[in-house]
Design a protein around this motif. Sequence first.
Motif, PDB file in Angstrom:
ATOM      1  N   LYS A  53      -5.708  10.383   1.883  1.00  9.59           N
ATOM      2  CA  LYS A  53      -6.825   9.442   1.806  1.00  9.59           C
ATOM      3  C   LYS A  53      -6.816   8.639   0.514  1.00  9.59           C
ATOM      4  N   TRP A  54      -5.938   9.014  -0.414  1.00  9.50           N
ATOM      5  CA  TRP A  54      -5.859   8.326  -1.700  1.00  9.50           C
ATOM      6  C   TRP A  54      -4.783   7.254  -1.616  1.00  9.50           C
ATOM      7  N   HIS A  55      -5.188   6.002  -1.740  1.00 15.82           N
ATOM      8  CA  HIS A  55      -4.265   4.880  -1.602  1.00 15.82           C
ATOM      9  C   HIS A  55      -4.018   4.205  -2.950  1.00 15.82           C
ATOM     10  N   HIS A  56      -2.784   3.737  -3.152  1.00 20.92           N
ATOM     11  CA  HIS A  56      -2.416   2.938  -4.304  1.00 20.92           C
ATOM     12  C   HIS A  56      -2.016   1.550  -3.788  1.00 20.92           C
ATOM     13  N   ILE A  57      -2.296   0.515  -4.580  1.00 15.34           N
ATOM     14  CA  ILE A  57      -1.896  -0.823  -4.182  1.00 15.34           C
ATOM     15  C   ILE A  57      -1.242  -1.538  -5.360  1.00 15.34           C
TER      16      ILE A  57
ATOM     17  N   ILE B 274       0.861  -1.188   0.000  1.00 19.01           N
ATOM     18  CA  ILE B 274       0.000   0.000   0.000  1.00 19.01           C
ATOM     19  C   ILE B 274       0.891   1.229   0.000  1.00 19.01           C
ATOM     20  N   VAL B 275       0.610   2.158  -0.891  1.00 18.89           N
ATOM     21  CA  VAL B 275       1.269   3.468  -0.882  1.00 18.89           C
ATOM     22  C   VAL B 275       0.183   4.497  -0.607  1.00 18.89           C
ATOM     23  N   ARG B 276       0.322   5.210   0.499  1.00 15.10           N
ATOM     24  CA  ARG B 276      -0.716   6.146   0.934  1.00 15.10           C
ATOM     25  C   ARG B 276      -0.339   7.578   0.574  1.00 15.10           C
ATOM     26  N   GLU B 277      -1.237   8.259  -0.095  1.00 13.58           N
ATOM     27  CA  GLU B 277      -1.131   9.699  -0.345  1.00 13.58           C
ATOM     28  C   GLU B 277      -2.345  10.354   0.285  1.00 13.58           C
TER      29      GLU B 277
ATOM     30  N   ARG C 175      -9.701   0.206  -9.282  1.00 13.27           N
ATOM     31  CA  ARG C 175     -10.518   0.919  -8.286  1.00 13.27           C
ATOM     32  C   ARG C 175     -12.003   0.661  -8.537  1.00 13.27           C
TER      33      ARG C 175
ATOM     34  N   HIS D  82      -9.830   4.141  -1.894  1.00 10.30           N
ATOM     35  CA  HIS D  82      -9.126   3.042  -1.226  1.00 10.30           C
ATOM     36  C   HIS D  82      -9.861   1.703  -1.292  1.00 10.30           C
TER      37      HIS D  82
END
Length: 321
Positions: free
Chosen positions: A28-32, A23-26, A112, A126
């Motif tokens: 509230k916007w998360h990337h996985i 998980i990469v968190r920016e 997403r 997320h």
Amino acid sequence: MSDETSFLSHARYGKDKVRIFRIVREGKWHHIVEYNVQALLEGDIETSYTEADNSVVVATDSIKNITYYIAKISPHVLVPERFALHLATHLVSKYAHIHKAFVAIEQLRWSRIPVPGEQGTAEHPHSFIRDGDEKRIVKVEVDASKGKDKIIANVTAGLSDLLVLKTTESAFSGFVRDKYTILKEVDDRILSTSIDLTYTFAPVKIPKPADAQVEEFVVPAEIAPGSVWDTAVPTNARKVTLETFATDNSASVQATLYRMARLILAQHAHVQTVSYALPNKHYIPVDMGYLGVENLVPAQAEVFMPIAAPSGLITATVSRK
């Protein structure tokens, strides 16, 4: 058995099937990303085989732990080509007797979830859905055999298990007919395949990590379009593949394959070869003649029986001149 009868001609070892979810968190916007990773090493390791000398062995468990650690610290973890290069560069830079590292990655497909937004449908920040069995594929070879400051990388990327189907604009006729031939020529048929695509880039130089722990990995500031550093290449290659499959009035799988590969080469200046493997997914019209119902003539065939095996397999590599 005497030593004169055999010799160790090749050796490579490492860790396979290392499963990573990151998980990469920016905010509230998360990337996985979810990866299956294989990391293998070559170098001055022959005595571990020939003399039972484990002093030259970086334990495969350590390779697994390094893989997790680089996944934690790498700013490039969301891009499989860059993450694979980062991991492989660290492995050859950290150990003096290791001269090559081979990292292969399968990236599982997550998308997403679309949800209602203020201006229509929006992507959830997320929440994700596993979007089919398609995988993104990356294989890198990082070669430091000429020196830790003269690292060269070879990269192959692509996709696998991309299942596609079209219900018309596919024919197959004019093929060899002899005593073994019972297949009928058709001017309209279902065409379906599970696409495996790989493309190779021109070799690239990798700068030596400048930090004491050799954990740094620097991506060039200026990125050449169509190069291994260009993150648009995988999206474009997939787009070309799907659009060509959909729109080509196919005379054969071979002809469609060739057109797809040539387009990828034409649009990506640093791609050197493009390879496809296209297994036929056969759909056979059901014979309903015993009921007085026509279902075999292509224009009237509407009910089909999917056949898993045997299946045709069409492969080819198209290379840049």
